[in-house]
Design a protein around this motif. Structure first.
Motif, PDB file in Angstrom:
ATOM      1  N   TYR A 115       0.513  -1.252  -0.056  1.00  0.00           N
ATOM      2  CA  TYR A 115       0.047   0.058   0.134  1.00  0.00           C
ATOM      3  C   TYR A 115       0.933   1.112  -0.008  1.00  0.00           C
ATOM      4  N   ARG A 116       2.281   1.316   0.679  1.00  0.00           N
ATOM      5  CA  ARG A 116       3.157   2.211   0.375  1.00  0.00           C
ATOM      6  C   ARG A 116       3.292   2.628  -0.996  1.00  0.00           C
ATOM      7  N   HIS A 117       3.505   1.523  -1.809  1.00  0.00           N
ATOM      8  CA  HIS A 117       3.883   2.019  -3.290  1.00  0.00           C
ATOM      9  C   HIS A 117       2.617   2.338  -3.981  1.00  0.00           C
ATOM     10  N   LEU A 118       1.650   1.516  -3.838  1.00  0.00           N
ATOM     11  CA  LEU A 118       0.238   1.912  -4.327  1.00  0.00           C
ATOM     12  C   LEU A 118      -0.082   3.334  -4.167  1.00  0.00           C
ATOM     13  N   GLU A 119       0.030   3.992  -2.888  1.00  0.00           N
ATOM     14  CA  GLU A 119      -0.277   5.487  -2.464  1.00  0.00           C
ATOM     15  C   GLU A 119       0.611   6.240  -3.349  1.00  0.00           C
ATOM     16  N   ARG A 120       2.009   6.024  -3.631  1.00  0.00           N
ATOM     17  CA  ARG A 120       2.918   6.733  -4.427  1.00  0.00           C
ATOM     18  C   ARG A 120       2.431   6.841  -5.885  1.00  0.00           C
TER      19      ARG A 120
ATOM     20  N   GLN B 203      -0.807   6.472  -6.919  1.00  0.00           N
ATOM     21  CA  GLN B 203      -2.003   7.211  -6.991  1.00  0.00           C
ATOM     22  C   GLN B 203      -1.708   8.641  -6.886  1.00  0.00           C
ATOM     23  N   LEU B 204      -0.943   9.028  -6.150  1.00  0.00           N
ATOM     24  CA  LEU B 204      -0.302  10.201  -5.983  1.00  0.00           C
ATOM     25  C   LEU B 204      -0.181  10.972  -7.111  1.00  0.00           C
ATOM     26  N   ILE B 205       0.839  10.349  -7.778  1.00  0.00           N
ATOM     27  CA  ILE B 205       1.370  10.878  -9.204  1.00  0.00           C
ATOM     28  C   ILE B 205       0.405  10.890 -10.213  1.00  0.00           C
ATOM     29  N   HIS B 206      -0.705   9.501 -10.453  1.00  0.00           N
ATOM     30  CA  HIS B 206      -1.812   9.470 -10.960  1.00  0.00           C
ATOM     31  C   HIS B 206      -2.760  10.716 -11.124  1.00  0.00           C
ATOM     32  N   ARG B 207      -3.010  10.730  -9.763  1.00  0.00           N
ATOM     33  CA  ARG B 207      -3.929  12.266  -9.522  1.00  0.00           C
ATOM     34  C   ARG B 207      -3.297  13.404 -10.122  1.00  0.00           C
ATOM     35  N   ASN B 208      -2.075  13.535  -9.957  1.00  0.00           N
ATOM     36  CA  ASN B 208      -1.243  14.813 -10.404  1.00  0.00           C
ATOM     37  C   ASN B 208      -1.482  14.803 -12.016  1.00  0.00           C
ATOM     38  N   LEU B 209      -1.101  13.588 -12.805  1.00  0.00           N
ATOM     39  CA  LEU B 209      -1.263  13.443 -14.068  1.00  0.00           C
ATOM     40  C   LEU B 209      -2.753  13.557 -14.942  1.00  0.00           C
ATOM     41  N   GLU B 210      -3.886  13.357 -13.870  1.00  0.00           N
ATOM     42  CA  GLU B 210      -5.054  13.500 -14.466  1.00  0.00           C
ATOM     43  C   GLU B 210      -5.472  15.017 -14.910  1.00  0.00           C
ATOM     44  N   ASN B 211      -4.430  15.993 -14.134  1.00  0.00           N
ATOM     45  CA  ASN B 211      -4.894  17.368 -14.806  1.00  0.00           C
ATOM     46  C   ASN B 211      -3.774  17.622 -15.946  1.00  0.00           C
ATOM     47  N   PRO B 212      -4.417  17.845 -17.023  1.00  0.00           N
ATOM     48  CA  PRO B 212      -3.404  18.011 -18.318  1.00  0.00           C
ATOM     49  C   PRO B 212      -2.563  19.177 -18.055  1.00  0.00           C
ATOM     50  N   GLU B 213      -2.849  20.113 -17.282  1.00  0.00           N
ATOM     51  CA  GLU B 213      -2.201  21.364 -17.201  1.00  0.00           C
ATOM     52  C   GLU B 213      -1.179  21.186 -15.949  1.00  0.00           C
ATOM     53  N   SER B 214      -1.279  20.198 -15.409  1.00  0.00           N
ATOM     54  CA  SER B 214      -0.234  20.022 -14.095  1.00  0.00           C
ATOM     55  C   SER B 214       1.160  20.151 -14.487  1.00  0.00           C
ATOM     56  N   LYS B 215       1.968  20.592 -13.406  1.00  0.00           N
ATOM     57  CA  LYS B 215       3.544  20.454 -13.748  1.00  0.00           C
ATOM     58  C   LYS B 215       3.831  20.094 -12.715  1.00  0.00           C
TER      59      LYS B 215
ATOM     60  N   LEU C 270      11.109  13.569  -7.687  1.00  0.00           N
ATOM     61  CA  LEU C 270      12.136  12.784  -8.266  1.00  0.00           C
ATOM     62  C   LEU C 270      13.092  12.005  -6.927  1.00  0.00           C
ATOM     63  N   TYR C 271      13.039  13.243  -5.807  1.00  0.00           N
ATOM     64  CA  TYR C 271      13.858  12.627  -4.910  1.00  0.00           C
ATOM     65  C   TYR C 271      13.750  11.389  -4.137  1.00  0.00           C
ATOM     66  N   PRO C 272      12.793  11.332  -3.586  1.00  0.00           N
ATOM     67  CA  PRO C 272      12.299  10.135  -2.913  1.00  0.00           C
ATOM     68  C   PRO C 272      12.661   8.811  -3.656  1.00  0.00           C
ATOM     69  N   ASN C 273      13.289   7.788  -3.131  1.00  0.00           N
ATOM     70  CA  ASN C 273      13.563   6.655  -3.835  1.00  0.00           C
ATOM     71  C   ASN C 273      12.715   5.953  -4.652  1.00  0.00           C
ATOM     72  N   GLY C 274      12.940   5.650  -6.010  1.00  0.00           N
ATOM     73  CA  GLY C 274      12.062   5.003  -7.020  1.00  0.00           C
ATOM     74  C   GLY C 274      10.900   5.717  -7.431  1.00  0.00           C
ATOM     75  N   TYR C 275      10.838   7.027  -7.271  1.00  0.00           N
ATOM     76  CA  TYR C 275       9.873   7.822  -7.695  1.00  0.00           C
ATOM     77  C   TYR C 275       9.735   7.884  -9.307  1.00  0.00           C
ATOM     78  N   TYR C 276      11.041   7.758  -9.988  1.00  0.00           N
ATOM     79  CA  TYR C 276      11.030   7.722 -11.331  1.00  0.00           C
ATOM     80  C   TYR C 276      10.140   6.299 -11.862  1.00  0.00           C
ATOM     81  N   ILE C 277      10.351   5.227 -11.249  1.00  0.00           N
ATOM     82  CA  ILE C 277       9.675   4.045 -11.548  1.00  0.00           C
ATOM     83  C   ILE C 277       8.212   4.447 -11.603  1.00  0.00           C
ATOM     84  N   TYR C 278       7.868   5.073 -10.311  1.00  0.00           N
ATOM     85  CA  TYR C 278       6.298   5.315 -10.343  1.00  0.00           C
ATOM     86  C   TYR C 278       5.689   6.095 -11.177  1.00  0.00           C
ATOM     87  N   TYR C 279       6.438   6.968 -11.700  1.00  0.00           N
ATOM     88  CA  TYR C 279       5.936   7.615 -12.669  1.00  0.00           C
ATOM     89  C   TYR C 279       5.737   6.757 -13.912  1.00  0.00           C
ATOM     90  N   ILE C 280       6.467   5.942 -14.357  1.00  0.00           N
ATOM     91  CA  ILE C 280       6.194   4.999 -15.152  1.00  0.00           C
ATOM     92  C   ILE C 280       4.822   4.268 -15.078  1.00  0.00           C
TER      93      ILE C 280
END
Length: 258
Positions: free
Chosen positions: A123-128, A130-142, A148-158
């Motif tokens: 659930y820790r991985h799933l939370e991360r 989901q956090l990025i997924h919610r950010n990506l749902e807004n087309p104008e989000s930056k 990128l700083y937390p360990n593995g967040y690059y992979i979570y983006y994928i």
């Protein structure tokens, strides 16, 4: 389901496979396709953050690059560059075995399901994700560099990008990612073991399959299988890259000593 499979192909394999075709790569296409695809995504993510682009701009840019690479690869193949799916490290029997791995592990998950018991790191991985997924749902989000700083967040983006493009429910995302990452890891173990054992045994495929079975069944971190428990973690998708690095290093040493 179809959109998710298309997203997986576009994100995980197609860009790297197109580059392999362009350079007429004949060795380790599975590993290079995955590794180069992830590298291309990382480069696009860097440009998104450096130039403060929006998610919509990243999507357009990444898919455009993938499309251009695919067209160039197809042109090179059609105009006479010989290309075969099979090579010295991947024969017809290997294709059948890898297909069987995908089907068998899918049946395994249908029976036992993904590891989603509480409490767990799942659930820790799933939370991360989901956090990025919610950010990506807004087309104008930056996306800020702090992601990128937390360990593995690059992979979570994928993972989040694949989910966003695939447009499937959270329940299906959990199952399909568990299946996809499991198949990638087991296939990597089979290909690597087959290559390594071929140095000693005339027919190493049975032993390579045994290595896959033992890995799936091994209770790696307690009373649960490592493969199911860490289905959404960055570590699984890194397994093939570690195997590729070992292969490149060993073959480099062998060329220098021969």
């Amino acid at each position: 389901m179809v959109s998710f499979c298309s997203a997986v192909i576009f994100i995980y394999f197609l860009p790297g496979f197109s580059l392999v075709c362009l350079f007429n790569g004949q060795r380790w296409r599975f590993f290079y396709s995955l590794g180069l695809s992830l590298l291309l995504f990382a480069i696009c993510l860097f440009f998104l953050i450096f130039f403060k682009l929006t998610w919509a701009q990243l999507t357009f840019g990444y898919l455009s690059i993938t499309l251009v690479l695919t067209v160039l690869a197809l042109y090179q193949i059609i105009t006479g560059r010989t290309f075969s799916l099979f090579s010295i490290h991947f024969e017809v029997s290997d294709l059948l075995i890898c297909t069987s791995i995908a089907i068998t592990y899918g049946a395994y998950l249908l029976v036992f399901g993904p590891y989603d018991e509480l409490p767990s790191d799942f659930y820790r991985h799933l939370e991360r994700i989901q956090l990025i997924h919610r950010n990506l749902e807004n087309p104008e989000s930056k996306l800020t560099a702090t992601h990128l700083y937390p360990n593995g967040y690059y992979i979570y983006y994928i993972y989040a990008v694949t989910w966003s493009i695939g447009k499937i429910s959270l329940e299906n995302v959990i199952f399909l990612f568990s299946w996809l990452h499991g198949v990638i890891v087991i296939t990597s173990i089979y290909l690597f073991s087959n290559w390594w054992l071929a140095r000693t045994f005339y027919s190493p495929r049975i032993l390579a399959l045994a290595a896959c079975i033992l890995f799936v069944l091994h209770q790696g971190v307690g009373p649960f299988a490592f493969l199911r428990y860490y289905a959404l973690s960055p570590s699984l998708i890194c397994f093939p890259l570690i195997f590729l690095a070992i292969i490149i290093f060993i073959e480099h040493l062998e060329r220098n000593t021969s």
